[in-house]
Write an enzyme that holds these catalytic residues in place. Structure first.
Site, PDB file in Angstrom:
ATOM      1  N   PHE A 297       0.896  -1.116  -0.017  1.00  0.00           N
ATOM      2  CA  PHE A 297       0.099   0.001  -0.096  1.00  0.00           C
ATOM      3  C   PHE A 297       1.064   1.255  -0.077  1.00  0.00           C
ATOM      4  O   PHE A 297       1.763   1.417   0.727  1.00  0.00           O
ATOM      5  CB  PHE A 297      -1.111   0.145   1.196  1.00  0.00           C
ATOM      6  CG  PHE A 297      -2.103  -0.874   1.149  1.00  0.00           C
ATOM      7  CD1 PHE A 297      -3.266  -0.433   0.530  1.00  0.00           C
ATOM      8  CD2 PHE A 297      -1.845  -2.215   1.716  1.00  0.00           C
ATOM      9  CE1 PHE A 297      -4.391  -1.450   0.605  1.00  0.00           C
ATOM     10  CE2 PHE A 297      -2.965  -2.911   1.596  1.00  0.00           C
ATOM     11  CZ  PHE A 297      -4.184  -2.783   1.111  1.00  0.00           C
ATOM     12  N   ASP A 298       0.559   2.309  -0.841  1.00  0.00           N
ATOM     13  CA  ASP A 298       1.043   3.576  -0.526  1.00  0.00           C
ATOM     14  C   ASP A 298       0.192   4.031   0.587  1.00  0.00           C
ATOM     15  O   ASP A 298      -1.087   3.727   0.963  1.00  0.00           O
ATOM     16  CB  ASP A 298       0.685   4.400  -1.912  1.00  0.00           C
ATOM     17  CG  ASP A 298       1.035   6.031  -1.652  1.00  0.00           C
ATOM     18  OD1 ASP A 298       2.214   6.098  -1.545  1.00  0.00           O
ATOM     19  OD2 ASP A 298       0.119   6.493  -2.143  1.00  0.00           O
ATOM     20  N   LYS A 299       0.700   5.090   1.085  1.00  0.00           N
ATOM     21  CA  LYS A 299       0.123   5.866   2.324  1.00  0.00           C
ATOM     22  C   LYS A 299      -0.907   7.168   1.883  1.00  0.00           C
ATOM     23  O   LYS A 299      -2.041   6.879   2.041  1.00  0.00           O
ATOM     24  CB  LYS A 299       1.124   6.372   3.237  1.00  0.00           C
ATOM     25  CG  LYS A 299       0.635   7.032   4.654  1.00  0.00           C
ATOM     26  CD  LYS A 299       1.625   7.489   5.327  1.00  0.00           C
ATOM     27  CE  LYS A 299       2.239   8.913   4.683  1.00  0.00           C
ATOM     28  NZ  LYS A 299       1.515   9.900   4.939  1.00  0.00           N
TER      29      LYS A 299
END
Length: 777
Positions: A297-299
């Site tokens: 996941f990107d944040k």
């Protein structure tokens, strides 16, 4: 076209046979079989060139043998089903191949070169190292360079960080970022071709080229089924010497359960995913999504909202935080700045009535000021909003913002410091439950990969519950993380910005959030979320896994029944005509199993009944309204710093807590928790109910403590009061987050701004952060 022609010929043959024209029917069915044979020959040749297994070899043999023994109708039906399977698979596998279109469209085209004669616009490709360039407000930096002065930059396209950052003179700046402040000069240190943004485009190209296509489930089954079929047919011929037995074996072995049942199940999954707001670009993607074992996941904009929201208001001693927010929102109501939207939204959530400002002036990169009811309100950076040495309480608020990782907006009224507004990019309330769900569905490892700072990334990772965190990653770093994780199994990468596009392309499945506009990530991704809720990803994974199970069940059931029929045909108990009829029955049964993929299965996110959504919306509105009261608890405690101790604000606060907060908590206990229990199960409301009881207990303790203070407060009394207030504040903040995650995240987005503490992000240049407005502060 093949499916249409084969269907028409089969129907025409049936009509001719019904009319008594048997020879004409045989001609129509034979032509259909020949067309199917030609198509099957082409697909087999392609499979041989690619050195891939193909189940179509059985269909080819059956199409060749059925007319030879007079089974023209069986040949036509096989041709139609072969064409139908190809049609369904083509539609399921069809995907847009425009990965680089959004990247190329955003690439800097021109630059402003500073010369002795002034500023001249040139093509970005003409820039050479050493050129002095001018980047105006809102423009994209065309090449890598070094700043000739301080600048405020929106770097979200490359880092995913939503907040504008300040860069000092002499700092290196990368192409692709947006000048969010006043015009700035820079010295080019690279050409456009060798700059950062061009490298992002090349990363996407290389990553996509390196991604190998996944084998179809049907072809994997064919590795076992085809040799068994051919051996059985050969054995039947060797033992009996009767070619009709061979044809009978091939007819009943025709892999229609694979050719039709599998694509039907996959298409059903694509349809169900689309209804939840998830676009899956093809059946092969759905298969890979179902087999994913690691989620990356990107944040910013993925696990978090990607846009700051107001979390606290600190007023000057003796001031009113609500009034500070109201005045700030009145001025910001006419500003297009991303922080202005958050401030105005927070004021509206708390029921504050703003006024029309006059004489509004915005200073890009610094702040905005205007007159509200004759008072001059200024808000923005500390040095601009509050000239001179800041008071102690203001320094304390700034320190608190730094500790919390918040952005501070300072407010002054008529030149006097009035308050501080704290904003954060908050975690999506649906994220923790979504991650728990995908773990239950079979995902083994969850990793956070972000360009943000390590401390911020670690904090987010702890809250949502990931297994590892990789911070300070540029696009190339994200691709490297994807490559490492792929060594242990299929990887699903989830992101939303241009900086995520290379990693999305490198992963086995790239998932992009595109509810706020199409970006390069959406073009590159295999799966696109069209709703602004991350929890629908869990729904898509559950759907993909269920459809894969249904597809394999249908295929194995059909192949198992066909295997029994093949044995009967090989023994001479099942002639070709009867075998063709039996095969059709097997096909219908397999397709029926495949169609069960359309029925509802285990779903996430949980939903509340439409009749209950109005109650949830009303309670959510009350929940947002009392947030100001929660922050007041801390402000009142902070004000009890030294003698003489004024406990009148504490008494006023306690009165408000009893009159406003406790009735709201009781209403949630009586009305909201039963709704949550029906949606998530009784065990989901235990913690919420316990904190309701604890909040009421702490308020009553505060009330009893105040009742004992009939005279002036002594230092030891103030210690008890501050301890009670800080404890109550901590419980209230935790309870606020619990309700956002466990209760109000269930409210559908179209049912009145579900989880509105996470507002929609504005149309930034990459869709990942603040817009490059000229009035940035």
């Amino acid at each position: 076209m093949l499916f249409a022609v084969a269907g028409l010929l089969t129907a025409a043959g049936a009509a001719a046979r019904a009319a008594g024209a048997g020879p004409l029917a045989d001609v129509a069915w034979t032509v259909a079989a020949v067309l199917g044979l030609a198509y099957s020959t082409v697909t087999l040749a392609r499979a041989v060139r690619r050195r891939e297994p193909s189940v179509d070899v059985i269909a080819w043999l059956a199409l060749a043998g059925a007319p030879a023994v007079g089974e023209t109708f069986a040949g036509a039906v096989i041709a139609m089903m072969l064409a139908g399977g190809a049609l369904l698979e083509a539609r399921a596998a069809a995907r847009a191949r425009r990965e680089l279109s959004a990247l190329a469209a955003r690439a800097p085209r021109t630059a402003r070169r500073r010369t002795a004669a002034g500023s001249t616009e040139i093509l970005a490709g003409e820039v050479v190292a050493g050129d002095r360039l001018v980047v105006a407000t809102g423009e994209i930096v065309p090449v890598d360079g070094r700043l000739c002065g301080p600048a405020t930059l929106d770097e979200s396209a490359l880092t995913g960080e939503p907040m504008p950052v300040s860069r000092r003179i002499g700092t290196d700046v990368r192409s692709g970022v947006v000048n969010a402040g006043p015009a700035v000069e820079m010295i080019a240190t690279a050409t456009a071709e060798s700059s950062t943004y061009a490298g992002v485009v090349r990363l996407v190209e290389r990553a996509r080229a390196a991604s190998a296509p996944a084998a179809r489930a049907a072809d994997r089954l064919a590795v076992v089924f085809v040799p068994v079929t051919l051996l059985l047919a050969g054995a039947a011929w060797a033992v009996s010497g009767d070619p009709a037995r061979v044809v009978a074996v091939l007819v009943v072995a025709t892999p229609c359960p694979l050719l039709l049942a599998v694509p039907i199940a996959i298409m059903s999954g694509l349809s169900r995913a689309a209804r939840t707001g998830v676009i899956v670009k093809g059946g092969a993607v759905l298969e890979r999504l179902a087999s994913g074992r690691t989620l990356l996941f990107d944040k910013t904009g993925t696990l978090t909202a990607g846009r700051p929201v107001l979390t606290a208001v600190t007023a000057a001693p003796g001031g009113d935080g609500a009034e500070v927010l109201r005045l700030a929102a009145s001025v910001d109501a006419v500003s297009a700045h991303v922080l202005a939207a958050a401030i105005v939204t927070a004021a509206a959530d708390r029921g504050l009535r703003t006024e029309d400002p006059a004489g509004v002036r915005e200073e890009p990169g610094h702040g905005v000021e205007g007159l509200v009811a004759g008072r001059r309100v200024r808000l923005g950076r500390l040095a601009w909003a509050v000239p001179g040495e800041p008071p102690a309480w203001l320094r304390s608020a700034r320190r608190r913002a730094a500790l919390d990782g918040s952005l501070a907006v300072f407010v002054s009224v008529d030149g006097v410091p009035a308050g501080v507004l704290l904003l954060e990019d908050r975690i999506r309330p649906q994220a923790p439950r979504m991650l728990r769900t995908v773990r239950q569905a079979g995902v083994d490892r969850i990793v956070l990969v972000t360009g943000d700072r390590a401390d911020t990334a670690e904090a987010v990772g702890r809250i949502v519950g990931v297994d590892a965190v990789h911070a300070d990653c540029d696009p190339a770093g994200k691709v490297a993380v994807v490559a490492r994780e792929r060594r242990t199994g299929p990887v699903v990468m989830v992101g939303d910005g241009i900086n995520d596009a290379p990693a999305l392309a490198a992963a086995d499945v790239g998932v992009a959030l595109a509810a706020r506009g199409a970006t390069a990530s959406a073009e590159t991704a295999d799966v696109v979320l069209t709703v602004d809720r991350i929890d629908v990803l869990a729904d898509a994974i559950l759907i993909a896994r269920r459809c894969r199970t249904v597809a394999l069940t249908a295929a194995l059931a059909g192949m198992g029944a066909a295997a029994v029929a093949m044995l009967a045909a090989a023994a001479g108990w099942l002639p070709p005509a009867a075998g063709a009829l039996l095969q059709e029955l097997i096909d219908v049964a397999a397709i029926g199993i495949a169609l069960t993929a359309l029925s509802p299965g285990r779903a996430h996110p949980a939903r509340i009944a439409p009749a209950e959504s109005a109650v949830a919306r009303r309670l959510h509105a009350e929940h947002r309204a009392v947030r100001g009261l929660i922050e007041r608890v801390r402000s009142v405690a902070d004000a009890l710093t030294g003698p003489p101790y004024d406990i009148a604000p504490v008494r006023d606060l306690c009165t408000l807590l009893k009159a406003e907060l406790l009735p709201h908590e009781r209403a949630e206990e009586a009305q909201l928790l039963p709704i949550v229990a029906r949606a998530l199960g009784p065990e989901a409301v235990g913690a919420l109910s316990r904190t309701h009881a604890e909040i009421e207990h702490q308020v009553h303790r505060l009330d009893r403590c105040l009742a004992d203070l009939t005279a002036g407060a002594e230092p030891e009394d103030v210690v008890d009061l501050r301890r009670l207030l800080y404890g109550l504040y901590a419980v209230l903040r935790l309870h606020d987050d619990q309700e956002e995650e466990g209760a109000f995240s269930l409210v559908p987005a179209d049912d009145g701004r579900a989880a509105q503490s996470r507002p929609a992000r504005g149309p930034g240049p990459s869709g990942t952060g603040p817009a490059p407005a000229a009035n940035r502060r």
